[in-house]
Scaffold this motif. Structure first.
Motif, PDB file in Angstrom:
ATOM      1  N   ASN B 230      26.722  33.596 106.991  1.00  0.00           N
ATOM      2  CA  ASN B 230      25.883  33.891 106.080  1.00  0.00           C
ATOM      3  C   ASN B 230      26.856  34.550 104.794  1.00  0.00           C
ATOM      4  OD1 ASN B 230      23.331  33.049 106.686  1.00  0.00           O
ATOM      5  ND2 ASN B 230      23.022  34.874 107.999  1.00  0.00           N
ATOM      6  N   PRO B 231      26.403  34.633 103.443  1.00  0.00           N
ATOM      7  CA  PRO B 231      25.131  33.671 102.941  1.00  0.00           C
ATOM      8  C   PRO B 231      25.325  32.497 102.919  1.00  0.00           C
ATOM      9  CG  PRO B 231      26.250  34.772 101.168  1.00  0.00           C
ATOM     10  CD  PRO B 231      27.125  35.308 102.447  1.00  0.00           C
ATOM     11  N   ALA B 232      24.347  31.578 103.566  1.00  0.00           N
ATOM     12  CA  ALA B 232      24.215  30.125 103.397  1.00  0.00           C
ATOM     13  C   ALA B 232      22.953  29.676 103.359  1.00  0.00           C
ATOM     14  CB  ALA B 232      25.210  29.548 104.649  1.00  0.00           C
ATOM     15  N   ILE B 233      22.693  28.602 102.734  1.00  0.00           N
ATOM     16  CA  ILE B 233      21.345  27.955 102.645  1.00  0.00           C
ATOM     17  C   ILE B 233      21.560  26.487 103.714  1.00  0.00           C
ATOM     18  CG2 ILE B 233      19.891  26.451 101.233  1.00  0.00           C
ATOM     19  CD1 ILE B 233      19.408  29.469 100.741  1.00  0.00           C
ATOM     20  N   LEU B 234      20.488  26.525 104.648  1.00  0.00           N
ATOM     21  CA  LEU B 234      20.380  25.366 105.293  1.00  0.00           C
ATOM     22  C   LEU B 234      19.229  24.508 104.747  1.00  0.00           C
ATOM     23  CD1 LEU B 234      20.255  26.992 109.009  1.00  0.00           C
ATOM     24  CD2 LEU B 234      22.231  26.535 107.461  1.00  0.00           C
ATOM     25  N   PHE B 235      19.489  23.525 104.088  1.00  0.00           N
ATOM     26  CA  PHE B 235      18.523  22.451 103.305  1.00  0.00           C
ATOM     27  C   PHE B 235      18.360  21.319 104.241  1.00  0.00           C
ATOM     28  CE2 PHE B 235      18.195  19.738  99.704  1.00  0.00           C
ATOM     29  CZ  PHE B 235      16.789  19.725  99.707  1.00  0.00           C
ATOM     30  N   ILE B 236      17.088  21.357 104.618  1.00  0.00           N
ATOM     31  CA  ILE B 236      16.737  20.493 105.862  1.00  0.00           C
ATOM     32  C   ILE B 236      15.769  19.427 105.198  1.00  0.00           C
ATOM     33  CG2 ILE B 236      15.787  20.136 108.236  1.00  0.00           C
ATOM     34  CD1 ILE B 236      16.926  23.073 109.045  1.00  0.00           C
ATOM     35  N   ARG B 237      15.810  18.315 105.416  1.00  0.00           N
ATOM     36  CA  ARG B 237      14.540  17.226 104.881  1.00  0.00           C
ATOM     37  C   ARG B 237      14.388  16.366 105.832  1.00  0.00           C
ATOM     38  NH1 ARG B 237      18.125  14.178 100.992  1.00  0.00           N
ATOM     39  NH2 ARG B 237      19.872  14.982 102.027  1.00  0.00           N
ATOM     40  N   TYR B 238      12.873  16.249 105.558  1.00  0.00           N
ATOM     41  CA  TYR B 238      12.223  15.153 106.657  1.00  0.00           C
ATOM     42  C   TYR B 238      11.366  14.167 105.669  1.00  0.00           C
ATOM     43  CZ  TYR B 238       9.338  13.709 110.713  1.00  0.00           C
ATOM     44  OH  TYR B 238       8.717  12.943 111.576  1.00  0.00           O
ATOM     45  N   PRO B 239      12.436  13.041 105.155  1.00  0.00           N
ATOM     46  CA  PRO B 239      11.719  12.214 104.172  1.00  0.00           C
ATOM     47  C   PRO B 239      10.567  11.535 104.867  1.00  0.00           C
ATOM     48  CG  PRO B 239      14.115  12.062 104.422  1.00  0.00           C
ATOM     49  CD  PRO B 239      13.647  13.030 105.351  1.00  0.00           C
ATOM     50  N   LYS B 240       9.798  10.946 104.109  1.00  0.00           N
ATOM     51  CA  LYS B 240       8.671  10.031 104.620  1.00  0.00           C
ATOM     52  C   LYS B 240       9.319   8.755 105.137  1.00  0.00           C
ATOM     53  CE  LYS B 240       5.226  11.920 101.476  1.00  0.00           C
ATOM     54  NZ  LYS B 240       4.263  11.678 100.419  1.00  0.00           N
ATOM     55  N   SER B 241      10.213   8.349 104.462  1.00  0.00           N
ATOM     56  CA  SER B 241      10.904   6.982 104.921  1.00  0.00           C
ATOM     57  C   SER B 241      11.499   7.156 106.217  1.00  0.00           C
ATOM     58  CB  SER B 241      11.963   6.479 104.041  1.00  0.00           C
ATOM     59  OG  SER B 241      12.963   7.370 103.549  1.00  0.00           O
ATOM     60  N   LEU B 242      12.010   8.136 106.780  1.00  0.00           N
ATOM     61  CA  LEU B 242      12.634   8.454 107.835  1.00  0.00           C
ATOM     62  C   LEU B 242      11.491   8.382 108.922  1.00  0.00           C
ATOM     63  CD1 LEU B 242      14.873   9.052 109.757  1.00  0.00           C
ATOM     64  CD2 LEU B 242      14.593  11.586 109.073  1.00  0.00           C
ATOM     65  N   ALA B 243      10.434   9.095 108.624  1.00  0.00           N
ATOM     66  CA  ALA B 243       9.261   8.949 109.458  1.00  0.00           C
ATOM     67  C   ALA B 243       8.624   7.603 109.849  1.00  0.00           C
ATOM     68  CB  ALA B 243       8.198   9.956 108.958  1.00  0.00           C
ATOM     69  N   ARG B 244       8.578   6.666 108.669  1.00  0.00           N
ATOM     70  CA  ARG B 244       8.353   5.422 109.091  1.00  0.00           C
ATOM     71  C   ARG B 244       9.293   4.551 109.785  1.00  0.00           C
ATOM     72  NH1 ARG B 244       6.749   6.003 103.376  1.00  0.00           N
ATOM     73  NH2 ARG B 244       8.739   5.294 102.680  1.00  0.00           N
ATOM     74  N   GLN B 245      10.743   4.756 109.592  1.00  0.00           N
ATOM     75  CA  GLN B 245      11.434   4.331 110.206  1.00  0.00           C
ATOM     76  C   GLN B 245      11.686   4.397 111.927  1.00  0.00           C
ATOM     77  OE1 GLN B 245      15.663   4.778 108.813  1.00  0.00           O
ATOM     78  NE2 GLN B 245      16.528   4.897 110.826  1.00  0.00           N
TER      79      GLN B 245
END
Lengths: 255, 255
Positions: B230-245
């Motif tokens: 720290n200090p750090a940002i954890l930026f996590i994405r769950y894109p819709k295209s990944l769910a479709r895949q």
């Protein structure tokens, strides 16, 4: 005015919510050194006054009800200007990274081999919280803050709001005034109490700024009665203490 | 130095993530006009250099492992200085409205009848997205962006992360490096795929800035291997295209 000796450069610059003094020093620097400025109707005229007076200014905004400048045309213009060796500034209201459609413009610049940067800006929710003195998170009450939008890509399902209707969450809805009744119904339907406090901040940090306090249960009625229009932030809080109070009241009624 | 003729004033000023040129013009103005400056170790020294050189500077930071300045003591100091007629600036890393504990200081000032304002700042997640060129939302992929924290008030339940493990959501975790394994387990347990892209941005906008890309499934291992603090940002994405895949792959395996 072309500078064939220079390497072109694209900056997606956050113009902030409106007031010129909410611009960052970096954004001001990029405006003062721009050769070409692309802007739309959401960027406040007082921001434009700070830019290099010799910069070419191109309005790429949408007219109400029609789309004069589809995204692909903006992407092509940015690339064409940068290829002339110009410093291109694409001004975005708020923060380019939040509901700014920055991905398309970054991808277009990268595909053309052009250097591109994002200059962050103050997003409207942050300015709204500051203007009304109500922080977006409160220790012990709200540990998660979600920014979401009332509008989305045509054909897409609307954002699933049920998961936001959770104690400890505060939410800022962007461009959601016309969909306030749906937002209200979705959150109530998912169990958020009608007593959740709501702050509506319209035209934040501009001379037309307005602030109306209401509750989730009265949201759509308040917007209709007060004749609130976009741009406005709907800032809805579901504090943990409200959930505890609802549970205690429920236990009392059941007893 | 007291000014009994003046009315005291408190400004909670967002210092931004570190770099001095990510300060807003309004924040710069408040720094230049401050009589008293309260700051902590998260505020970058280069920001302090911009302040009124005659301002009294008071360090109210926490030492690692102990709490020299409990919140109540800071609140009382702000009020006492403002009552002397001084312009008090409480500098906060990032944006005072986001995980800034602004509520306590606003309430203390208001209870003492002292005018208080918030000057918004660039929050670390926004600076991190800009630094790595990955916007926080992407049209058609992520329609909701949630900021949440790894740490919370002692005794409080940890934030319920299951509701964030949803297609179309991107998340920024603040001060969560030590709790990365728990964040990873919570999100995977709630159905987020291990393939969700993760960007780790440490010490954003400072000379020590670091960027590491990984996936949700490898998050804790990556943090350990790369020795990220720290200090750090954890930026996590769950894109819709990944769910479709994932759904398509699942259907294929089942067939």
């Amino acid at each position: 005015m072309t500078h064939p000796q220079k390497t072109g450069h694209v900056a997606l610059v956050g113009a902030g919510p409106g007031a010129r003094d909410l611009l960052t020093l970096r954004a001001l620097n990029r405006l003062q050194n721009a050769d070409v400025l692309l802007y739309d109707r959401l960027v406040d005229p007082e921001i434009m006054e700070l830019a290099n007076p010799r910069a070419e200014r191109i309005y790429v905004g949408k007219e109400v009800g029609r789309c004069k400048w589809p995204q692909g045309r903006i992407d092509r213009l940015i690339v064409a200007k940068a290829k002339l060796g110009l410093r291109v500034v694409r001004l975005k209201s708020g923060d380019p990274s939040i509901f700014g459609r920055a991905c398309e413009e970054i991808a277009a610049a990268k595909a053309a081999g052009i250097a591109v940067e994002i200059v962050p800006g103050i997003t409207a929710a942050s300015a709204a919280a500051a203007a009304i003195g109500v922080p977006l998170t409160e220790r012990g009450e709200t540990d998660t803050f979600a920014l979401t939008t009332g509008t989305c890509k045509p054909g897409d399902a609307r954002p699933d709001r049920a998961r936001l209707a959770h104690p400890g969450t505060s939410m800022a809805f962007y461009m959601a005034v016309e969909r306030a009744a749906q937002v209200q119904a979705d959150l109530l339907g998912a169990g958020a109490p009608g007593a959740c406090p709501v702050e509506i901040v319209a035209a934040v940090s501009t001379p037309r700024e307005r602030h109306v306090s209401t509750t989730l249960g009265a949201l759509a009625d308040t917007i209709a009665r007060e004749e609130i229009c976009n741009p406005a932030i709907l800032f809805i809080r579901y504090p943990k203490s409200l959930a505890r109070q609802m549970a205690a009241d429920g236990a009392e009624i059941a007893a």
